[in-house]
Design an enzyme around this catalytic site. Structure first.
Site, PDB file in Angstrom:
ATOM      1  N   THR A 137       0.829  -1.196   0.000  1.00 31.02           N
ATOM      2  CA  THR A 137       0.000   0.000   0.000  1.00 31.02           C
ATOM      3  C   THR A 137       0.868   1.253   0.000  1.00 31.02           C
ATOM      4  O   THR A 137       1.901   1.316   0.659  1.00 31.02           O
ATOM      5  CB  THR A 137      -0.959   0.054   1.207  1.00 31.02           C
ATOM      6  OG1 THR A 137      -0.241   0.439   2.392  1.00 31.02           O
ATOM      7  CG2 THR A 137      -1.627  -1.300   1.429  1.00 31.02           C
ATOM      8  N   ASP A 155      -5.422   4.620   1.774  1.00 30.14           N
ATOM      9  CA  ASP A 155      -5.130   5.173   3.092  1.00 30.14           C
ATOM     10  C   ASP A 155      -5.626   4.172   4.130  1.00 30.14           C
ATOM     11  O   ASP A 155      -6.810   3.793   4.115  1.00 30.14           O
ATOM     12  CB  ASP A 155      -5.847   6.521   3.238  1.00 30.14           C
ATOM     13  CG  ASP A 155      -5.586   7.214   4.553  1.00 30.14           C
ATOM     14  OD1 ASP A 155      -5.064   6.563   5.490  1.00 30.14           O
ATOM     15  OD2 ASP A 155      -5.912   8.409   4.664  1.00 30.14           O
ATOM     16  N   ASN A 200       2.901  -1.715   8.709  1.00 29.89           N
ATOM     17  CA  ASN A 200       4.035  -0.808   8.800  1.00 29.89           C
ATOM     18  C   ASN A 200       3.643   0.663   8.671  1.00 29.89           C
ATOM     19  O   ASN A 200       4.395   1.539   9.102  1.00 29.89           O
ATOM     20  CB  ASN A 200       5.045  -1.168   7.693  1.00 29.89           C
ATOM     21  CG  ASN A 200       6.176  -0.172   7.594  1.00 29.89           C
ATOM     22  OD1 ASN A 200       7.054  -0.112   8.451  1.00 29.89           O
ATOM     23  ND2 ASN A 200       6.161   0.644   6.534  1.00 29.89           N
ATOM     24  N   SER A 224       6.092  -1.754  15.534  1.00 31.77           N
ATOM     25  CA  SER A 224       6.027  -0.803  16.631  1.00 31.77           C
ATOM     26  C   SER A 224       7.324   0.006  16.635  1.00 31.77           C
ATOM     27  O   SER A 224       7.741   0.520  15.596  1.00 31.77           O
ATOM     28  CB  SER A 224       5.808  -1.538  17.953  1.00 31.77           C
ATOM     29  OG  SER A 224       5.725  -0.650  19.038  1.00 31.77           O
ATOM     30  N   TYR A 230       3.304  10.118  19.537  1.00 27.79           N
ATOM     31  CA  TYR A 230       3.811   8.901  18.892  1.00 27.79           C
ATOM     32  C   TYR A 230       3.869   7.756  19.900  1.00 27.79           C
ATOM     33  O   TYR A 230       3.437   6.637  19.613  1.00 27.79           O
ATOM     34  CB  TYR A 230       5.190   9.183  18.314  1.00 27.79           C
ATOM     35  CG  TYR A 230       5.829   8.002  17.617  1.00 27.79           C
ATOM     36  CD1 TYR A 230       5.411   7.618  16.350  1.00 27.79           C
ATOM     37  CD2 TYR A 230       6.859   7.286  18.212  1.00 27.79           C
ATOM     38  CE1 TYR A 230       5.991   6.541  15.697  1.00 27.79           C
ATOM     39  CE2 TYR A 230       7.454   6.206  17.566  1.00 27.79           C
ATOM     40  CZ  TYR A 230       7.015   5.832  16.310  1.00 27.79           C
ATOM     41  OH  TYR A 230       7.591   4.776  15.670  1.00 27.79           O
ATOM     42  N   LYS A 253       2.017   4.017  19.868  1.00 26.26           N
ATOM     43  CA  LYS A 253       2.775   2.764  19.841  1.00 26.26           C
ATOM     44  C   LYS A 253       2.579   1.942  21.111  1.00 26.26           C
ATOM     45  O   LYS A 253       2.567   0.707  21.063  1.00 26.26           O
ATOM     46  CB  LYS A 253       4.259   3.056  19.604  1.00 26.26           C
ATOM     47  CG  LYS A 253       4.566   3.598  18.218  1.00 26.26           C
ATOM     48  CD  LYS A 253       4.134   2.634  17.108  1.00 26.26           C
ATOM     49  CE  LYS A 253       4.577   3.111  15.735  1.00 26.26           C
ATOM     50  NZ  LYS A 253       4.148   2.179  14.653  1.00 26.26           N
ATOM     51  N   THR A 281      15.471   5.909   7.918  1.00 26.82           N
ATOM     52  CA  THR A 281      14.196   6.158   7.245  1.00 26.82           C
ATOM     53  C   THR A 281      13.890   7.643   7.382  1.00 26.82           C
ATOM     54  O   THR A 281      14.638   8.394   8.003  1.00 26.82           O
ATOM     55  CB  THR A 281      13.062   5.331   7.880  1.00 26.82           C
ATOM     56  OG1 THR A 281      12.818   5.822   9.211  1.00 26.82           O
ATOM     57  CG2 THR A 281      13.449   3.857   7.962  1.00 26.82           C
TER      58      THR A 281
END
Length: 288
Positions: free
Chosen positions: A39, A63, A90, A141, A155, A159, A190
């Site tokens: 996706t 989405d 993810n 996670s 955040y 998580k 990332t």
């Protein structure tokens, strides 16, 4: 041939595959001959992989916060690529801001993507996996799902909730032959803190905290998402995959320190566990 030396190929669904971990996971699975539905938000995000794997890659522009779109994507995946063996939740992003700076909308949006997006995907695939008596859910996670640091409270909230949801899920679905693994990465190369991130309107009072947080992040060694992808292949190929696994060389030491501090504090205040229960303290428990 798969990572474990077998020739059985698998069908994957990987969310958030535009870049970073998601794209690395997709590339590793495709390279060994597996089929992948990935996706993305933008249809051209996977053009490079689509050119190399036109028959085994299915890009899905959706989405994860759209429950109906997720269910349609899962149905399309199984129709085109076959029954799902591995689902990697993810998709997500990081929101930066002190708790005082957060707006309710910012916190809701963070949880909507990082938690409810996972819920939508998980609920869409579970009936299919249950009917087959097999499947592996990989919930991405973070070490931020175990400990908490300044400036990313939203955040962490998402998580920590994901960790609790996933641990309960693992206990619920084990009887159906479905495995759950919570992957907890540390610092990796990332764009989690780059273009994908969102930021609250800052208050001057928290500027020193932000500077300290940035300096702390700069001191972390940055891992390679491609190496993490090969580690993930080892997990999904394992006969008995773990419920939790840390990614990143610095993560084990960091998490060990977090738990040592927690245990020490619980022990230091352990007398209150008994006292708050309303019963007499057993012999050997000091009033401190």
């Amino acid at each position: 041939m798969n990572h474990n030396g077998t020739t059985t190929s698998r069908t994957w669904l990987i969310t958030g595959a535009s870049r970073g971990f998601g794209q690395a996971y997709a590339a590793a699975a495709l390279a060994r001959g597996d089929r992948v539905a990935a996706t993305v938000r933008a249809s051209d995000a996977l053009d490079g992989l689509r050119e190399r794997y036109p028959d085994t890659l299915l890009p899905l522009t959706l989405d994860v916060t759209d429950r109906d779109a997720v269910r349609a994507g899962v149905a399309q995946t199984e129709e085109r690529l076959g029954p799902l063996d591995v689902v990697v939740n993810n998709a997500g992003y990081g929101h930066f801001g002190a708790v005082e700076e957060l707006t309710p909308t910012e916190l809701r949006d963070q949880i909507e993507t990082n938690l409810f997006g996972v819920l939508h995907v998980t609920q869409a695939v579970l009936p299919r996996m249950r009917s087959r008596g097999a499947g592996h859910l990989v919930q991405v996670s973070s070490i931020g799902g175990i400990g908490a640091f300044p400036n990313v409270g939203a955040y962490h909230a998402s998580k920590w909730a994901l960790e609790g949801l996933s641990e309960a899920l693992a206990a619920e679905v084990a009887r159906f032959g479905i495995r759950v693994t919570i992957v907890e990465p540390g610092a990796f190369g990332t764009d989690w803190s780059g273009p994908s991130a969102r930021h609250s309107t800052p208050l001057d009072a928290y500027d020193p905290m932000r500077e300290e947080a940035a300096a702390r992040r700069a001191g972390f060694g940055v891992g390679d998402p491609a190496a993490a992808a090969h580690a993930l292949l080892e997990i999904v190929d394992a006969p008995e995959p773990p419920l939790r696994v840390l990614f990143g060389a610095q993560a084990p030491e960091l998490i060990r320190g977090i738990y040592e501090r927690r245990l020490a504090e619980w022990d230091a205040w352990g007398h209150l566990a008994v006292r708050s229960h309303g019963e007499a303290e057993p012999a050997g428990v000091s009033a401190r």
